[in-house]
Design a protein around this motif. Structure first.
Motif, PDB file in Angstrom:
ATOM      1  N   ALA A  76      -5.387  -2.036  -4.274  1.00 17.68           N
ATOM      2  CA  ALA A  76      -4.872  -1.863  -3.084  1.00 17.68           C
ATOM      3  C   ALA A  76      -4.363  -3.385  -2.418  1.00 17.68           C
ATOM      4  N   ARG A  94       0.425   4.375  -3.051  1.00 17.43           N
ATOM      5  CA  ARG A  94      -1.144   4.558  -2.937  1.00 17.43           C
ATOM      6  C   ARG A  94      -1.781   4.171  -3.930  1.00 17.43           C
ATOM      7  N   SER A  95      -3.088   3.631  -3.447  1.00 21.59           N
ATOM      8  CA  SER A  95      -4.143   3.209  -4.238  1.00 21.59           C
ATOM      9  C   SER A  95      -5.380   3.668  -3.736  1.00 21.59           C
ATOM     10  N   ASN A 119      -7.697   4.996  -1.309  1.00 26.87           N
ATOM     11  CA  ASN A 119      -7.641   5.608   0.134  1.00 26.87           C
ATOM     12  C   ASN A 119      -6.671   4.684   1.042  1.00 26.87           C
ATOM     13  N   LYS A 120      -5.799   3.850   0.273  1.00 21.59           N
ATOM     14  CA  LYS A 120      -4.709   3.026   1.066  1.00 21.59           C
ATOM     15  C   LYS A 120      -3.365   3.407   0.694  1.00 21.59           C
ATOM     16  N   ALA A 132       0.768   1.896   1.189  1.00 21.70           N
ATOM     17  CA  ALA A 132       1.209   0.515   1.584  1.00 21.70           C
ATOM     18  C   ALA A 132       2.604   1.264   1.545  1.00 21.70           C
ATOM     19  N   SER A 174       3.696  -2.699   5.773  1.00 18.94           N
ATOM     20  CA  SER A 174       2.407  -2.294   6.321  1.00 18.94           C
ATOM     21  C   SER A 174       1.637  -1.566   5.304  1.00 18.94           C
ATOM     22  N   ILE A 175       0.220  -1.675   5.775  1.00 20.60           N
ATOM     23  CA  ILE A 175      -0.647  -0.957   4.870  1.00 20.60           C
ATOM     24  C   ILE A 175      -1.725  -0.154   6.131  1.00 20.60           C
ATOM     25  N   ARG A 176      -1.898   1.241   5.490  1.00 17.28           N
ATOM     26  CA  ARG A 176      -2.869   1.860   6.672  1.00 17.28           C
ATOM     27  C   ARG A 176      -3.596   2.859   5.663  1.00 17.28           C
ATOM     28  N   GLU A 177      -4.485   3.642   6.231  1.00 10.43           N
ATOM     29  CA  GLU A 177      -5.427   4.302   5.677  1.00 10.43           C
ATOM     30  C   GLU A 177      -4.660   5.466   4.982  1.00 10.43           C
TER      31      GLU A 177
END
Length: 503
Positions: A64, A104-105, A107-108, A110, A176-179
């Motif tokens: 991530a 995706r990596s 549950n993240k 980017a 940005s990075i989010r769930e």
């Protein structure tokens, strides 16, 4: 819990354009959408280049923390190739593209973004626009000079202040990075969809159509029914958990699915090697391209991609405004004009934002370097303190010696130093087994323990004459001091007076 994506990518040339300059990609770990610009001579090339540089990142081997850096590097490489292609062929001058990438990596998620293509997220029935348009009208909305409804009809709504590939220099990305929340649905789309179809209608389709592919098809159909004035591309993906058979085959649409990019790269290679007699125009004519632009598209494409600096963008925008106001190209610009002031303000604000971003990046790099240096120095200090809590017994110039630290060096730094040396017993007087032990060093957890080892254990391995044995013992000497003379041993137990009991 295992997170995966269920995805689909769709694209249509629309009802007005002659070629599809959009490109889309959807895969199990990466979704990308790019909207090219620069006319038929280069818009499709620009979007395809960006997608092709990002596609190799679609893998499950990335952590991530690596996602943003990987996408940033890929986008910068795409930007460099676009600048190179534009420099080699004058017909490709001004080519550029918007770009949205979501990677995706676990549950993240980017995301990187530049331009006016959009990302929407539907969560619990509520649609949210995740990206901010890098456009002139968005600046006017944010500064309160236009409402959202007015912006949709503004004559400069297609003017971009930030794109990929239209000029040399750094690319300024939103990152940005989010769930990755199971149940969320994402849409990446070009302005060919977000322009003619309202956000409310987009949200209704995303909420009501279960299959991502069918949802993308229905959104594109709505854009075509609204006139289809531009290429229309939609990438839809759902975040799902514990999918029994996760989707794995990627989908590529638009210009990225054609052979145009390979042909243009081959032409560029031929030009750079000077080994071909065909011109770039000849090569493109052999691929059957249409080089004609209709009048309605030309002014929009010029304003979107021609200028390469804020000043040049301002000049192009001013020229457009002058034409709209009925003035001639050589007329002086009235800076009191409201539209002109808005243009200058928007360009200046964007330039200030990019300068601030560069300053922030430099400051962040400097602070990061200081933090890293402090961490290294702190770790080094703690390590040195740990080494100085240890002792070992070895030899020094035929003398038994006690050292503080560990028998290692780090560059020019010695991690141990002599604490005490012993002239008795001499190393040459010790038996072979003890000499081998001292050569390998004998570790002790304190100075007192090291002293006891020398005075008791080492001395017991000394091969001495009876006279010496009766008159000398292990004698410590501080480094640099004079060796004290031998002292008499205390009486041995066998020569001690026999205790008597008083009567």
């Amino acid at each position: 819990m295992t997170i995966s994506l269920r995805f689909a990518a769709r694209s249509d040339v629309g009802l007005v354009r002659q070629s599809n300059q959009d490109a889309g990609y959807a895969g199990p770990h990466l979704c990308v959408l790019c909207d090219g610009m620069g006319g038929p001579a280069g818009g499709d090339i620009a979007s395809a280049v960006a997608v092709e540089h990002l596609m190799p990142l679609d893998a499950d081997s990335h952590q991530a923390g690596e996602l943003l850096g990987l996408m940033r590097d890929a986008v910068h490489a795409a930007h460099a190739e676009l600048v190179s292609l534009s420099a080699q062929d004058p017909d490709l001058a001004g080519l550029g593209t918007t770009c949205i990438g979501v990677m995706r990596s676990g549950n993240k998620l980017a995301m990187i973004h530049v331009g006016d293509s959009r990302a929407y997220m539907l969560r619990d029935g509520t649609l949210t626009q995740v990206t901010t348009d890098h456009t002139f009208v968005e600046y006017l909305v944010e500064t309160g000079r236009l409402t959202r409804d007015q912006a949709r009809q503004h004559p400069q709504r297609s003017v971009l202040l930030r794109v990929l590939g239209d000029a040399e220099g750094d690319v300024q990305l939103d990152e940005s990075i989010r769930e990755a929340v199971p149940g969320d649905r994402w849409l990446l789309c070009s302005d060919g969809l977000s322009g003619p179809v309202s956000a409310e209608t987009i949200g209704e389709v995303l909420a009501s159509v279960t299959d991502p592919g069918q949802a993308a098809d229905q959104l594109i159909d709505l854009a075509l029914r609204a006139g289809g004035p531009d290429n229309v591309t939609a990438v839809v993906f759902d975040v799902v958990r514990n999918e029994p058979d996760p989707q794995s085959d990627p989908q590529v649409v638009g210009s990225a699915a054609t052979e145009r990019l390979a042909q243009e790269r081959a032409a560029a290679a031929a030009r750079s090697s000077n080994r071909t007699g065909a011109t770039a125009s000849d090569v493109r004519e052999q691929t059957g391209r249409n080089d004609e632009l209709d009048h309605a598209d030309s002014s929009q494409e010029l304003s979107r991609s021609g200028p390469s600096t804020p000043a040049a963008k301002a000049a192009a925008l001013m020229a457009t405004l002058e034409t709209d106001n009925g003035t001639t190209g050589g007329a002086a610009v009235d800076h009191e004009d409201g539209d002109a002031e808005e243009v200058w303000d928007a360009v200046a604000a964007e330039a200030d934002a990019q300068r601030a971003a560069r300053r922030h990046s430099r400051r962040r790099t400097f602070v990061g370097s200081l933090v890293l240096l402090a961490a290294v120095l702190g770790a080094g200090f703690l390590f040195y303190r740990w080494t100085q809590a240890h002792y070992y017994v070895s030899t020094l110039d035929d003398q038994v010696a006690i050292y503080r630290g560990i028998p290692q060096t780090v560059g020019p730094l010695e991690l141990s130093h002599v604490v005490e040396t012993y002239s008795e017993p001499a190393v040459e007087d010790l038996d072979e087994r003890m000499r081998d032990l001292l050569d390998d060093t004998v570790y002790r957890d304190s100075l007192a323990s090291a002293r006891r080892y020398v005075e008791v254990t080492v001395s017991s391995h000394a091969r001495t004459s009876p006279e010496t044995e009766a008159t000398s013992s292990a004698t410590p000497t501080a480094p640099g001091s004079t060796t004290p003379s031998a002292t008499s041993r205390p009486p041995s137990p066998s020569s001690s007076p026999t205790p008597t009991q008083e009567s």
